[in-house]
Enzyme design. Structure first.
Site, PDB file in Angstrom:
ATOM      1  CD  GLN A  94      32.930 -20.630  -3.023  1.00 31.47           C
ATOM      2  OE1 GLN A  94      34.223 -20.844  -2.973  1.00 31.47           O
ATOM      3  NE2 GLN A  94      32.135 -21.015  -3.684  1.00 31.47           N
ATOM      4  CE1 TYR A 115      28.967 -18.615  -3.386  1.00 30.36           C
ATOM      5  CE2 TYR A 115      28.583 -21.066  -3.360  1.00 30.36           C
ATOM      6  CZ  TYR A 115      28.620 -19.844  -4.004  1.00 30.36           C
ATOM      7  OH  TYR A 115      27.918 -19.760  -5.414  1.00 30.36           O
ATOM      8  CB  SER A 120      39.905 -19.593  -0.497  1.00 31.05           C
ATOM      9  OG  SER A 120      39.239 -20.822  -0.085  1.00 31.05           O
ATOM     10  CD  GLU A 123      34.383 -24.212  -4.913  1.00 38.46           C
ATOM     11  OE1 GLU A 123      35.226 -23.966  -4.010  1.00 38.46           O
ATOM     12  OE2 GLU A 123      33.311 -24.263  -4.585  1.00 38.46           O
ATOM     13  CB  SER A 126      32.365 -32.989   2.824  1.00 37.77           C
ATOM     14  OG  SER A 126      30.917 -33.304   2.905  1.00 37.77           O
ATOM     15  CD  GLU A 175      32.055 -37.630   4.224  1.00 35.40           C
ATOM     16  OE1 GLU A 175      33.009 -38.445   4.480  1.00 35.40           O
ATOM     17  OE2 GLU A 175      32.165 -36.160   3.905  1.00 35.40           O
TER      18      GLU A 175
END
Length: 407
Positions: free
Chosen positions: A138, A140, A173, A255, A388, A390
């Protein structure tokens, strides 16, 4: 006259299908692989398959049961959710692992391509994902575009029948082992969200370079990935130019759905012997056979209750997603809760094992103890990658609770 209780219920089509699945697994699954979990998850590096593992992957993939609910036309099983659940249950009953279940192609890219890809793209890529013959990564996050992903600057310049891509991605990853990359890039610098496009890139294309990042766990599952004048054919664009943000967000829902507990790494963090069993062996028991440390016992009970409630809720959400239009913004809730429970389990294991739970190397520690320390350290990233905590709180506030920004 026989009582109603002794009369067998008539067999259903689902019962017949279960028998078919059980018989097929018995005839195709090598017993030497029973209980072994050696999937093709990209973040753990390439798996050197044994001949038996290859035959099992090819058999399960050829049946379409690696991705049982995907359309048959593209190599899936074409099953309904009830039948797919039977396949999962019978695999578990036999101690068999679906070797492609934790791959990025299955968890994220495949479902997104089925929704947004062209017919040619589906026929080219989906069967290879189902058979586990192609690894995906990926593209991103970037050094300057993490939480604010729409600020990405990797640029794809229109060059007629292809794009020329220049820029950098990070936290890729499995990038050093992947065959291909699905990525979002900027094709219009004058627009933020509307200037983003979704591309597919060969990782062995000239100009692509990966540099592994070593983590505190000792592993290097993530990379910095550099693109220097990389040619990407326009046939590798998914959707229209400028539609990448919409497609990219949809992929993130898949995901987060996986990271909340269904993915390979996350799933294994929930697996293993019950905490209470480990604690009884390590801490000891009282006169009533309970964990001797009452305070630890209480926290383990609370954790087990949370984990079980979460897994039941996750299963329900996954069923609803399959019966409706796929994952929703609710995956942000599941991702946050799943991250907290996974990290809590690892921390409890470290505490239960005491000094034995802090080993890094040496003969004084078992393989399980050393692996748990690394899993504990790796798990610190669960509340960061995939969006995250947040950022997920913002998604929950805006898209689920309807709390809009006010000036």
């Amino acid at each position: 006259m026989a009582s109603a209780a002794t009369i067998d219920a008539p067999a259903t089509p689902l019962d017949a299908f279960r028998t078919e699945v059980r018989d097929w697994i018995a005839g195709n699954f090598p017993q030497t692989l029973k209980g072994k979990d050696r999937g093709l998850s990209a973040v753990e590096g390439p798996v050197e398959e044994t001949p038996e593992e290859t035959r099992w992957r090819e058999a399960l993939g050829g049946k379409g049961w690696t991705v049982p609910t995907w359309p048959k036309d593209y190599g899936g099983g074409g099953l309904g959710r009830a039948e797919a659940r039977v396949v999962q249950e019978e695999l578990a009953r036999a101690g068999a692992t679906n070797p492609v279940a934790g791959t990025m192609g299955v968890m994220m890219f495949g479902p997104t391509l089925l929704e947004y890809g062209s017919e040619a793209q589906k026929r080219e890529h989906i069967p290879a994902i189902a058979m586990g013959t192609v690894r995906w990564c990926q593209g991103y996050s970037e050094p300057g575009a993490g939480s604010d992903l729409a600020s990405l600057q990797t640029f794809a310049e229109d060059a007629g029948d292809h794009y020329v891509v220049n820029g950098q991605k990070t936290w890729t990853s499995g990038g050093q082992w992947a065959d291909k990359c699905f990525m979002i890039v900027r094709t219009d610098k004058s627009k933020k969200h509307e200037g983003i496009t979704f591309l597919l890139c060969d990782m062995d294309a000239p100009g692509v370079e990966t540099r592994p990042i070593r983590l505190i766990s000792g592993a290097s599952p993530f990379c910095e990935t550099f693109f220097t004048d990389v040619r990407v054919p326009k046939t590798n664009r998914v959707g229209e130019e400028g539609q990448g943000w919409t497609i990219g967000k949809r992929l993130l829902q898949h995901e987060r759905n996986s990271l909340s507990g269904g993915g390979s790494t996350a799933g294994r963090m929930f697996s293993g012997p019950p905490l209470s069993e480990i604690a009884k062996k390590t801490v000891g028991v009282d006169g009533e056979g309970r964990i001797a440390d009452s305070e630890l016992r209480t926290r383990i009970i609370r954790h087990d209750m949370d984990a079980r409630a979460f897994m039941l809720t996750l299963r329900r959400a996954q069923m609803e997603a399959k019966s409706n239009q796929g994952p929703s913004a609710a995956t942000s809730i599941m991702k946050n809760v799943g991250a907290r429970i996974m990290q809590e389990r690892s921390e409890l294991l470290i505490e239960i094992r005491g000094l034995a739970g802090l080993g890094w190397e040496g003969e004084g520690f078992s393989e399980d103890e050393l692996a748990q320390v690394r899993m504990w350290l790796f798990g610190k990233a669960v509340s960061i990658y995939g969006g995250s905590t947040e950022i997920q709180n913002n998604v929950i506030a805006k898209r689920i609770l309807g709390m809009l920004d006010h000036q």
